[in-house]
Design an enzyme around this catalytic site. Structure first.
Site, PDB file in Angstrom:
ATOM      1  N   GLY A  53      -4.641  -7.392   0.805  1.00 42.30           N
ATOM      2  CA  GLY A  53      -4.450  -8.515   1.713  1.00 42.30           C
ATOM      3  C   GLY A  53      -4.139  -8.088   3.136  1.00 42.30           C
ATOM      4  N   SER A  54      -3.649  -6.874   3.308  1.00 45.18           N
ATOM      5  CA  SER A  54      -3.365  -6.398   4.663  1.00 45.18           C
ATOM      6  C   SER A  54      -4.597  -5.774   5.309  1.00 45.18           C
ATOM      7  CB  SER A  54      -2.232  -5.364   4.641  1.00 45.18           C
ATOM      8  OG  SER A  54      -1.013  -5.990   4.310  1.00 45.18           O
ATOM      9  N   SER A  95       0.654  -2.939   6.889  1.00 45.62           N
ATOM     10  CA  SER A  95       1.107  -3.165   5.520  1.00 45.62           C
ATOM     11  C   SER A  95       2.185  -4.235   5.569  1.00 45.62           C
ATOM     12  CB  SER A  95       1.682  -1.880   4.911  1.00 45.62           C
ATOM     13  OG  SER A  95       2.373  -2.183   3.714  1.00 45.62           O
ATOM     14  N   SER A  97       4.271  -5.294   3.277  1.00 43.82           N
ATOM     15  CA  SER A  97       5.547  -4.827   2.703  1.00 43.82           C
ATOM     16  C   SER A  97       6.059  -3.591   3.424  1.00 43.82           C
ATOM     17  CB  SER A  97       5.346  -4.468   1.227  1.00 43.82           C
ATOM     18  OG  SER A  97       4.414  -3.395   1.121  1.00 43.82           O
ATOM     19  N   THR A 100       3.148   0.435   1.063  1.00 48.08           N
ATOM     20  CA  THR A 100       1.901   0.747   0.350  1.00 48.08           C
ATOM     21  C   THR A 100       1.560   2.224   0.555  1.00 48.08           C
ATOM     22  OG1 THR A 100       1.172  -1.514   0.508  1.00 48.08           O
ATOM     23  CG2 THR A 100      -0.566   0.132   0.256  1.00 48.08           C
ATOM     24  N   ARG A 148      -0.993 -11.408   0.968  1.00 44.74           N
ATOM     25  CA  ARG A 148      -2.318 -11.975   1.211  1.00 44.74           C
ATOM     26  C   ARG A 148      -2.263 -13.257   2.029  1.00 44.74           C
ATOM     27  NH1 ARG A 148      -0.725 -12.408  -3.918  1.00 44.74           N
ATOM     28  NH2 ARG A 148      -0.866 -14.349  -5.112  1.00 44.74           N
ATOM     29  N   GLU A 225      -6.634 -13.020  -7.191  1.00 47.29           N
ATOM     30  CA  GLU A 225      -5.167 -12.978  -7.167  1.00 47.29           C
ATOM     31  C   GLU A 225      -4.501 -14.337  -7.379  1.00 47.29           C
ATOM     32  OE1 GLU A 225      -3.124 -10.243  -4.423  1.00 47.29           O
ATOM     33  OE2 GLU A 225      -5.102  -9.747  -3.645  1.00 47.29           O
ATOM     34  N   HIS A 241     -31.999  -6.505  -2.506  1.00 48.44           N
ATOM     35  CA  HIS A 241     -32.688  -5.262  -2.859  1.00 48.44           C
ATOM     36  C   HIS A 241     -32.204  -4.707  -4.195  1.00 48.44           C
ATOM     37  CE1 HIS A 241     -34.671  -4.914   1.093  1.00 48.44           C
ATOM     38  NE2 HIS A 241     -33.617  -5.602   1.484  1.00 48.44           N
ATOM     39  N   LYS A 333       1.445  -0.932  -9.978  1.00 47.87           N
ATOM     40  CA  LYS A 333       2.118  -0.120  -8.959  1.00 47.87           C
ATOM     41  C   LYS A 333       3.313   0.609  -9.574  1.00 47.87           C
ATOM     42  CE  LYS A 333       0.776  -2.613  -4.703  1.00 47.87           C
ATOM     43  NZ  LYS A 333       1.171  -3.362  -3.522  1.00 47.87           N
TER      44      LYS A 333
END
Ligand code: F6R
Length: 339
Positions: A53-54, A95, A97, A100, A148, A225, A241, A333
């Site tokens: 989201g960042s 970021s 938070s 990350t 996000r 999400e 293609h 995470k």
């Protein structure tokens, strides 16, 4: 109960309000960048290092700028800067938070290289690293329910930072886009509810081109999400293609195709959208076509982002799930030993 009432019932952390507040986020972001008093300087281009989201803000900013971006504006998702990066690049580490690990690694790599750095975050280790190295920080509000939902901040930060490396300033366009979104609010809600109803029970495949390519990616990730659903995105003309062949083998009711169209797309891209929609129709559960609304590229881009965000929330309401918790991402995470 109306779809909007159902959404309000499941949306315990008020993501709907966050989407409707995008106009305020845009204005506040411009103010925060201004307040950071970033010194002008020469650069070869701008690299936005971020994840999820960042990260999308960097791609959205490059799309909004279009031809007004006279030097590269790249988004780097991962642990390393491209091997060819030189100290003349401007590296913007975003970021929400601030914790990350991929973004922190890029922050460190850019420092080791001696490149000019800027950080955009609410705090965390990124803010600590920036302060320790005297790197300017664009402080973001910690009140947004999830990273996000800070998309407007990340978009405006990337667009403004890129002006330090050769892009035209589009702050007045961003300001006007905020007003345009406010005026479009009811229409967006109505449209989003209708699109969510058309997509119900299917796996959406979202197509964009030029301005709408990163928008398609944003729709996909928001559908992953918020309602916790599979979704895919692809870009035209490339999908013509290869991917159109894949629709041949798809089960009729499994996938929906959604095309995001824009007046600025190359005439051949617009023709391709027309024909691709026709080509997949026989094998899709449904085909939805969305034409962006607004005067400028920025208005149309943000209008389409807001619409996708709202669609994802209505899809969450259909499933009766709270859009905010992302247990799979968080437990992943933790398993990785990341914050
Ligand atoms: C969470 C989300 C994620 C995060 C990503 C990076 O809402 O959308 O994609 O954005 O895990 O985290 P931050 O943004 O804190 O660097």
């Amino acid at each position: 109960m109306s779809a909007l009432e159902r959404l309000r019932e499941v949306d315990a952390h008020h993501q709907l309000e966050a989407v409707l507040a995008i106009p305020d986020h845009l204005r506040d972001a411009l103010w925060r960048v201004e307040s950071a008093r970033l010194a002008p300087g020469e650069a070869r281009g701008t690299m936005v290092c971020a994840m999820g989201g960042s990260a999308i803000g960097g791609e959205l900013a490059a799309a909004a700028l279009g031809e007004r971006c006279t030097l590269p504006l790249l988004t780097v998702r991962g642990y390393e800067l491209p091997a060819w990066t030189t100290p003349e690049w401007l590296v913007v580490c975003c970021s929400y938070s601030g914790n990350t690990e991929e973004t922190l690694a890029c922050m460190e790599a850019a420092g080791a290289l001696g490149a000019r750095r800027i950080a955009a975050t609410t705090g965390g280790q990124l803010a600590d690293a920036a302060r320790a190295a005297d790197v300017p920080v664009i402080g973001l509000p910690a009140t947004i329910p999830v990273p996000r939902a800070a998309v407007a901040y990340m978009f405006a930060v990337a667009a403004e930072a890129a002006t330090l490396a050769g892009a035209s300033r589009i702050h007045t366009e961003i300001d006007a886009a905020a007003a345009h979104l406010e005026g479009s609010r009811e229409g967006l809600l109505e449209r989003a509810e209708g699109i969510a109803a058309e997509l119900e029970g299917t796996v959406p495949v979202i197509y964009g081109a030029d301005l709408t390519a990163p928008v398609a990616r944003r729709w996909k990730t928001q559908i992953n999400e918020n309602p916790k659903l599979p979704a895919f995105w692809a870009e035209l003309p490339e999908a013509d293609h290869n991917e159109i062949e894949g629709w041949e083998g798809s089960e009729r009711e499994a996938f929906s195709a959604l095309f995001i169209e824009d007046v600025d797309q190359h005439p051949r891209e617009r023709r391709r959208i027309e024909l691709t929609a026709e080509a997949v129709a026989g094998n899709a559960a449904g085909v939805v076509r969305v034409a962006t609304e607004g005067e400028t590229r920025t208005e149309r881009l943000l209008w389409a982002v807001a619409l996708g965000d709202l669609v994802s929330l209505f899809l969450a309401a259909q499933r009766g799930v709270d859009p905010t918790p992302i247990d799979a991402i968080e437990s992943f995470k933790r398993r990785l030993g990341s914050t």
